[in-house]
Motif scaffolding. Sequence first.
Motif, PDB file in Angstrom:
ATOM      1  N   LEU A  28       0.824  -1.201   0.000  1.00 28.96           N
ATOM      2  CA  LEU A  28       0.000   0.000   0.000  1.00 28.96           C
ATOM      3  C   LEU A  28       0.863   1.258   0.000  1.00 28.96           C
ATOM      4  CD1 LEU A  28      -2.634  -1.346   2.500  1.00 28.96           C
ATOM      5  CD2 LEU A  28      -3.187  -0.499   0.204  1.00 28.96           C
ATOM      6  N   LEU A  29       1.921   1.267   0.779  1.00 30.68           N
ATOM      7  CA  LEU A  29       2.808   2.426   0.806  1.00 30.68           C
ATOM      8  C   LEU A  29       3.526   2.615  -0.516  1.00 30.68           C
ATOM      9  CD1 LEU A  29       4.406   2.272   4.370  1.00 30.68           C
ATOM     10  CD2 LEU A  29       2.937   4.079   3.459  1.00 30.68           C
ATOM     11  N   GLU A  30       3.954   1.523  -1.122  1.00 29.24           N
ATOM     12  CA  GLU A  30       4.646   1.632  -2.414  1.00 29.24           C
ATOM     13  C   GLU A  30       3.742   2.269  -3.464  1.00 29.24           C
ATOM     14  OE1 GLU A  30       5.915  -2.318  -3.275  1.00 29.24           O
ATOM     15  OE2 GLU A  30       7.715  -2.201  -2.006  1.00 29.24           O
ATOM     16  N   HIS A  31       2.454   1.971  -3.403  1.00 27.57           N
ATOM     17  CA  HIS A  31       1.528   2.558  -4.375  1.00 27.57           C
ATOM     18  C   HIS A  31       1.129   3.974  -3.974  1.00 27.57           C
ATOM     19  CE1 HIS A  31      -0.769   1.375  -7.965  1.00 27.57           C
ATOM     20  NE2 HIS A  31      -1.621   2.315  -7.584  1.00 27.57           N
ATOM     21  N   GLY A  32       1.149   4.254  -2.678  1.00 31.86           N
ATOM     22  CA  GLY A  32       0.766   5.583  -2.225  1.00 31.86           C
ATOM     23  C   GLY A  32       1.831   6.630  -2.452  1.00 31.86           C
ATOM     24  N   VAL A  33       3.093   6.254  -2.286  1.00 30.74           N
ATOM     25  CA  VAL A  33       4.207   7.194  -2.492  1.00 30.74           C
ATOM     26  C   VAL A  33       4.561   7.180  -3.973  1.00 30.74           C
ATOM     27  CG1 VAL A  33       6.562   7.818  -1.848  1.00 30.74           C
ATOM     28  CG2 VAL A  33       5.034   6.790  -0.146  1.00 30.74           C
ATOM     29  N   ALA A  34       4.027   8.142  -4.699  1.00 31.75           N
ATOM     30  CA  ALA A  34       4.157   8.138  -6.153  1.00 31.75           C
ATOM     31  C   ALA A  34       5.364   8.908  -6.655  1.00 31.75           C
ATOM     32  CB  ALA A  34       2.888   8.714  -6.790  1.00 31.75           C
ATOM     33  N   ARG A  35       6.059   9.632  -5.768  1.00 35.83           N
ATOM     34  CA  ARG A  35       7.230  10.391  -6.178  1.00 35.83           C
ATOM     35  C   ARG A  35       8.236  10.385  -5.036  1.00 35.83           C
ATOM     36  NH1 ARG A  35       5.164  16.462  -7.119  1.00 35.83           N
ATOM     37  NH2 ARG A  35       7.338  16.912  -6.623  1.00 35.83           N
ATOM     38  N   GLU A  36       9.499  10.430  -5.381  1.00 36.73           N
ATOM     39  CA  GLU A  36      10.560  10.279  -4.378  1.00 36.73           C
ATOM     40  C   GLU A  36      10.835  11.543  -3.569  1.00 36.73           C
ATOM     41  OE1 GLU A  36      11.993   7.533  -3.313  1.00 36.73           O
ATOM     42  OE2 GLU A  36      10.651   6.456  -4.661  1.00 36.73           O
ATOM     43  N   ARG A  53       7.907   3.827   8.296  1.00 35.71           N
ATOM     44  CA  ARG A  53       8.248   2.843   7.254  1.00 35.71           C
ATOM     45  C   ARG A  53       8.412   3.517   5.900  1.00 35.71           C
ATOM     46  NH1 ARG A  53       5.259  -2.908   8.718  1.00 35.71           N
ATOM     47  NH2 ARG A  53       5.544  -2.735  10.979  1.00 35.71           N
ATOM     48  N   ALA A  54       7.553   4.486   5.609  1.00 28.83           N
ATOM     49  CA  ALA A  54       7.682   5.200   4.336  1.00 28.83           C
ATOM     50  C   ALA A  54       8.987   5.990   4.284  1.00 28.83           C
ATOM     51  CB  ALA A  54       6.491   6.140   4.151  1.00 28.83           C
ATOM     52  N   LEU A  55       9.340   6.663   5.368  1.00 31.12           N
ATOM     53  CA  LEU A  55      10.584   7.436   5.408  1.00 31.12           C
ATOM     54  C   LEU A  55      11.804   6.541   5.259  1.00 31.12           C
ATOM     55  CD1 LEU A  55       9.580   9.823   8.305  1.00 31.12           C
ATOM     56  CD2 LEU A  55      10.110  10.550   5.973  1.00 31.12           C
ATOM     57  N   ALA A  56      11.767   5.370   5.879  1.00 23.57           N
ATOM     58  CA  ALA A  56      12.898   4.447   5.774  1.00 23.57           C
ATOM     59  C   ALA A  56      13.057   3.914   4.352  1.00 23.57           C
ATOM     60  CB  ALA A  56      12.709   3.295   6.754  1.00 23.57           C
ATOM     61  N   GLY A 134      -3.018  15.999  -8.057  1.00 30.33           N
ATOM     62  CA  GLY A 134      -2.509  14.680  -8.416  1.00 30.33           C
ATOM     63  C   GLY A 134      -2.140  13.818  -7.233  1.00 30.33           C
ATOM     64  N   GLY A 135      -2.388  14.311  -6.016  1.00 32.84           N
ATOM     65  CA  GLY A 135      -2.011  13.568  -4.815  1.00 32.84           C
ATOM     66  C   GLY A 135      -2.915  12.371  -4.553  1.00 32.84           C
ATOM     67  N   ARG A 136      -2.526  11.588  -3.549  1.00 37.47           N
ATOM     68  CA  ARG A 136      -3.243  10.364  -3.211  1.00 37.47           C
ATOM     69  C   ARG A 136      -3.580  10.349  -1.727  1.00 37.47           C
ATOM     70  NH1 ARG A 136      -0.630   5.800  -7.173  1.00 37.47           N
ATOM     71  NH2 ARG A 136      -0.362   7.212  -8.948  1.00 37.47           N
TER      72      ARG A 136
END
Length: 245
Positions: A28-36, A53-56, A134-136
Amino acid sequence: MNREMISRIAHAHHPIKAPLDDASVRRLLEHGVAREDARLLDLGCGPAEWLLRALAAHPGIRADGVDVSPEALEQASAAARERGVQDRLVLHQQPAADFTAPHSFDLILSIGSTHAFGGLLPTLDAAAERLAPGGRVLIGDAFWDREPSPEAVEVLGEYEDLATTLDLIGAAGWTPVLGHVSTRRELDDYEWTLWGTLAEWALDHPDDPDSAQALATAAERRSEWLRTYRDSFGFLTLVLRRTAG
């Protein structure tokens, strides 16, 4: 022993405060974070495990977490330092509904905390006000997998079935781009882990003045789950985008 302490002990071996396993959270996080270089906001972050987890996983993102609990935010701050992401995480102790920022966010999270805004749809309205173009939104909430008993509704509150929940989200102007319905294994693992961990703490600390209360609470919550809502409760986590037009 207050609710904060009970929750902290019970979640020691399940830091995600929702019935999802690590693989589901990661997907879910991989799909939610669409840009680095994304900016993330968690409305009702608790110990901020989703943000940590997303920050790491993404060294270029920055995040804000909002919660009313000083204990949860202290836990989040300590974990951020331990994981080396403290410079990219800002924590705010205030009601999520009162949070404002000078910028918008690329991903807004609210998993198991829609009560902060009075429900699922008001939470989505609040997210829309803070969302970048364009955010999620990554949101998680309960639904009724089967017709609930009156006792289950009294314990957990008013929810819709899965199809109706998705209809309401669509009518509010959102399109799911990824979804996850917690499996029976995830749901059961969550409950067994929480109340088993709390009970074990009580057994390991027989001389603590809160030991008896912790043991009784674990037994009560386990019984409530098994007898009241296990066969009807479901949990849905979605990645959403605004529907064009």
